[in-house]
Design a protein around this motif. Sequence first.
Motif, PDB file in Angstrom:
ATOM      1  N   ARG A   1       1.274   4.574  -5.708  1.00  0.00           N
ATOM      2  CA  ARG A   1       1.624   3.160  -5.554  1.00  0.00           C
ATOM      3  C   ARG A   1       0.492   2.274  -6.059  1.00  0.00           C
ATOM      4  N   ILE A   2      -0.744   2.660  -5.797  1.00  0.00           N
ATOM      5  CA  ILE A   2      -1.884   1.924  -6.345  1.00  0.00           C
ATOM      6  C   ILE A   2      -1.806   1.902  -7.866  1.00  0.00           C
ATOM      7  N   ASP A   3      -1.443   3.043  -8.451  1.00  0.00           N
ATOM      8  CA  ASP A   3      -1.346   3.137  -9.906  1.00  0.00           C
ATOM      9  C   ASP A   3      -0.275   2.199 -10.456  1.00  0.00           C
ATOM     10  N   SER A   4       0.770   1.961  -9.681  1.00  0.00           N
ATOM     11  CA  SER A   4       1.852   1.078 -10.140  1.00  0.00           C
ATOM     12  C   SER A   4       1.473  -0.396 -10.052  1.00  0.00           C
ATOM     13  N   ILE A   5       0.435  -0.715  -9.288  1.00  0.00           N
ATOM     14  CA  ILE A   5       0.038  -2.105  -9.071  1.00  0.00           C
ATOM     15  C   ILE A   5      -1.009  -2.559 -10.075  1.00  0.00           C
ATOM     16  N   PHE A   6      -1.986  -1.694 -10.344  1.00  0.00           N
ATOM     17  CA  PHE A   6      -3.154  -2.109 -11.113  1.00  0.00           C
ATOM     18  C   PHE A   6      -3.118  -1.511 -12.518  1.00  0.00           C
ATOM     19  N   ASP A   7      -3.320  -2.364 -13.509  1.00  0.00           N
ATOM     20  CA  ASP A   7      -3.271  -1.925 -14.902  1.00  0.00           C
ATOM     21  C   ASP A   7      -4.500  -1.114 -15.302  1.00  0.00           C
ATOM     22  N   ASP A   8      -5.658  -1.491 -14.761  1.00  0.00           N
ATOM     23  CA  ASP A   8      -6.913  -0.821 -15.099  1.00  0.00           C
ATOM     24  C   ASP A   8      -7.309   0.071 -13.931  1.00  0.00           C
ATOM     25  N   HIS A   9      -6.555   1.149 -13.772  1.00  0.00           N
ATOM     26  CA  HIS A   9      -6.732   2.022 -12.609  1.00  0.00           C
ATOM     27  C   HIS A   9      -7.092   3.433 -13.049  1.00  0.00           C
ATOM     28  N   GLU A  10      -8.123   3.969 -12.428  1.00  0.00           N
ATOM     29  CA  GLU A  10      -8.458   5.379 -12.611  1.00  0.00           C
ATOM     30  C   GLU A  10      -8.278   6.089 -11.279  1.00  0.00           C
ATOM     31  N   ALA A  11      -7.579   7.201 -11.282  1.00  0.00           N
ATOM     32  CA  ALA A  11      -7.326   7.975 -10.066  1.00  0.00           C
ATOM     33  C   ALA A  11      -8.096   9.285 -10.118  1.00  0.00           C
ATOM     34  N   VAL A  12      -8.771   9.610  -9.030  1.00  0.00           N
ATOM     35  CA  VAL A  12      -9.528  10.853  -8.918  1.00  0.00           C
ATOM     36  C   VAL A  12      -9.126  11.537  -7.609  1.00  0.00           C
ATOM     37  N   VAL A  13      -8.953  12.837  -7.675  1.00  0.00           N
ATOM     38  CA  VAL A  13      -8.602  13.625  -6.497  1.00  0.00           C
ATOM     39  C   VAL A  13      -9.756  14.571  -6.179  1.00  0.00           C
TER      40      VAL A  13
END
Length: 357
Positions: A269-281
């Motif tokens: 959901r965070i990824d769907s909100i912010f255009d400049d988003h990097e996700a790390v697990v």
Amino acid sequence: MSHIDHNHPTVHDGGGDNSDRMLRPSWLDRAEYPFTLRSTDLPAGPVTYVDEGNGPTLLFVHAGMWSFIFRDVIADLRRDFRCITLDFPGYGLSPDPPDEPAGARRLTWHSDVLASFVDALDLDDITVVAHDLGGSVAMAVAARHPERHRAFVLANTFVWPADTTALRTMLRIVGSVPMTAIGTSTNLVPKLTSGRGGVGRHLPETDRSAFLGPFRDPGRRRRFHQTMHAALADHGLRDDLGRVVELFADRPVLSIFGEKNDPFGFQDRIDSIFDDHEAVVVAGGNHFPMCDDPELFADTVRRWYRARVEAAVPSGHEHPPATLPDSRRRHLGGITDRVVDDGDGDPRVDERCGNRL
């Protein structure tokens, strides 16, 4: 307590060791919490906080627990950043508020306290590092003062009202009267949190005991559950959080989640909100990724800040592409591999994630 001027909060940041000795409880050895403790008087009451290092400002925000959860990453990141975190009145190392309003456990109250704290320290150009309920609290403050905020690091958190059935059910259970009674009498949640599945994966027994220190007080155990319950009906944040997309959709955002703890799909959901988003697990991580792998967490924040935040074009100019070069970022099912930059120009992927670039 002396009279508090609500318009001009007093910051007690001098005195060095003398100030620290006055604020540090007997059960908290400096080896277990190696920061100078400081204090400021806010309209809601006095708060104890940490302000370590120099450089760009990182503001670490939590709600319900206490600042110990950020200990290891602050100890690392203070080499390159000014790292600040606080305990809200009645939580962690901060004393109980002198006059506790009926809504003191609500997230709206937390956001008001945080806003006054930011004003008291005159913080600017802030990168928020938020965990759990701290995400909504910090983002609401950012929406009120977007000119003070630059970027966001979101760790197992959400930045919208509690608006899904699954999330509300969890909050309702944890904040229920029976769970509050059980937790207050047994210290159940802090004890579970101090273990390997919480903050204690790499902690010796002395550090786990230090984490549990504030929860010797049954009132602080009770406040945790009351905060969870209050998040259910905290309509006061809705207007602020409703402006997040409008204000921050193109700001740099980094999310770091534990591999085993995103049951509500927050990271997508965070990824769907912010255009400049990097996700790390964090491989094998749970609800406290900054405790599961502090080195990875700090290295990721440091590398991301240099690549995305420092490189960002000032407001009013065209932003650089949101996607990092392929050698630095790749999505697999919406999740980014762990990438660590050793400074040799050859980023490597954490092979424990089972993915290779």
